[in-house]
Design a protein around this motif. Sequence first.
Motif, PDB file in Angstrom:
ATOM      1  N   ALA A   1       0.866  -1.319  -0.068  1.00 46.88           N
ATOM      2  CA  ALA A   1      -0.066   0.029   0.083  1.00 46.88           C
ATOM      3  C   ALA A   1       0.595   1.198  -0.062  1.00 46.88           C
ATOM      4  O   ALA A   1       0.613   2.272  -0.875  1.00 46.88           O
ATOM      5  N   THR A   2       1.936   1.145   0.781  1.00 43.07           N
ATOM      6  CA  THR A   2       2.764   2.416   0.813  1.00 43.07           C
ATOM      7  C   THR A   2       3.529   2.527  -0.565  1.00 43.07           C
ATOM      8  O   THR A   2       3.711   3.799  -1.094  1.00 43.07           O
ATOM      9  N   ALA A   3       4.025   1.331  -1.236  1.00 43.06           N
ATOM     10  CA  ALA A   3       4.536   1.330  -2.509  1.00 43.06           C
ATOM     11  C   ALA A   3       3.687   1.905  -3.204  1.00 43.06           C
ATOM     12  O   ALA A   3       3.930   2.795  -4.535  1.00 43.06           O
ATOM     13  N   GLN A   4       2.298   1.656  -3.201  1.00 45.55           N
ATOM     14  CA  GLN A   4       1.164   2.073  -4.349  1.00 45.55           C
ATOM     15  C   GLN A   4       1.197   3.656  -4.357  1.00 45.55           C
ATOM     16  O   GLN A   4       1.225   4.329  -5.168  1.00 45.55           O
TER      17      GLN A   4
ATOM     18  N   ALA B   1      -3.374  -1.568  -6.326  1.00 49.97           N
ATOM     19  CA  ALA B   1      -2.191  -2.292  -5.772  1.00 49.97           C
ATOM     20  C   ALA B   1      -1.894  -3.314  -6.813  1.00 49.97           C
ATOM     21  O   ALA B   1      -0.953  -3.634  -6.735  1.00 49.97           O
ATOM     22  N   LYS B   2      -2.873  -3.714  -7.533  1.00 52.59           N
ATOM     23  CA  LYS B   2      -2.602  -4.809  -8.378  1.00 52.59           C
ATOM     24  C   LYS B   2      -1.550  -4.162  -9.468  1.00 52.59           C
ATOM     25  O   LYS B   2      -0.506  -4.901  -9.961  1.00 52.59           O
ATOM     26  N   VAL B   3      -1.459  -2.882  -9.902  1.00 54.71           N
ATOM     27  CA  VAL B   3      -0.548  -2.300 -10.825  1.00 54.71           C
ATOM     28  C   VAL B   3       0.678  -2.336 -10.348  1.00 54.71           C
ATOM     29  O   VAL B   3       1.968  -2.597 -10.597  1.00 54.71           O
ATOM     30  N   THR B   4       0.698  -2.123  -8.531  1.00 56.14           N
ATOM     31  CA  THR B   4       2.023  -1.844  -7.898  1.00 56.14           C
ATOM     32  C   THR B   4       2.688  -3.281  -7.912  1.00 56.14           C
ATOM     33  O   THR B   4       3.908  -3.401  -7.894  1.00 56.14           O
ATOM     34  N   GLN B   5       1.891  -4.440  -7.931  1.00 57.40           N
ATOM     35  CA  GLN B   5       2.463  -5.738  -7.820  1.00 57.40           C
ATOM     36  C   GLN B   5       3.382  -6.022  -8.936  1.00 57.40           C
ATOM     37  O   GLN B   5       4.323  -6.887  -8.758  1.00 57.40           O
TER      38      GLN B   5
END
Length: 318
Positions: free
Chosen positions: A268-271, A279-283
């Motif tokens: 979540a923080t990375a997103q 969050a799916k994109v961040t993954q």
Amino acid sequence: MIAPVRTLSYIYEQHYYPIRHKHRSEGTAEFYRGKIRQFEAFLGTPLDVRYLRTEHIDGYVASRKCRPSTLNGDLRVLRSLYRFCRKRGYLKKRVLIEMQPESLDDPESWSAEELRALLYEAGQQRGRILGIPAGLWWTTLLLVVLNTGSRISAIMRLQVDDYDPVSGILRRRSKTQKQRQTQSDELAPVVRNCVEQLILWAPERKTLFAWPYDRERARQRKSYQWQTLRRHYKKILQRAELTVTRKDKFHKIRRSSATFVTASSDVATAQQFLGHSSAKVTQAYIDRRKIAQTSINQFIPWETLFPTKRIEPLPTAG
């Protein structure tokens, strides 16, 4: 009065762009135009969208010799335009556009040791870039990309006024961002020092990372691809003895930033750090191999369930 032939190019420029892309980055618009040109080149003749059929899509898929992820980029553009035309009644018949299966390989990021080698080689660059020592210019550029996790297109359009020397905060304006949101990050002390040195070398300049190439061509195409910049960066990667593939360009530093943030915090923080909408994109940016994985062995008491002393020893010879 003869109605105009509504090709995909016509639909995009006259209808889709003014509604959907007028206030988005020109890079997005150029991406769509390129995909449309590819599809229409395959068709070989202007085709009114009223006569678009599934057979046209299937033939295009069969003709494309590229990675599934690249092909899916084409198909997403075509699917978006198809849905747009259906909603507005330009196309009556249903057209099937199926995404291709992609491999689920983990994204790759640079390790701390690899980044150290990359930054060292960047600092060894000789000559000057518009009066600024090339070593300082390249080192600062890579440090800012790593510290902010921003796309290279946004970094190259930074202005000197975007940096606040009192707070050490660097702002990326919404008009330079793909997600059209302003982002601000406090720079690390070593990055602040490099940025301030860069500004001192050319205090009269407005652009933080002034670069003598690519800009005029970018203005003509209304798209910032930074091809010459990427070629120079490729040489730095080679001198640092790092891998040089299409996955090892500036975006790999962005993936490295996402991985470091996730390792020290969570997805979540990375997103939020990357400015992603989900969050799916961040993954897809997180290199799981560089994050400590929780093992199931930490939770199951194997020795209690099945003590090793219950295993019969092997029979001795003779």
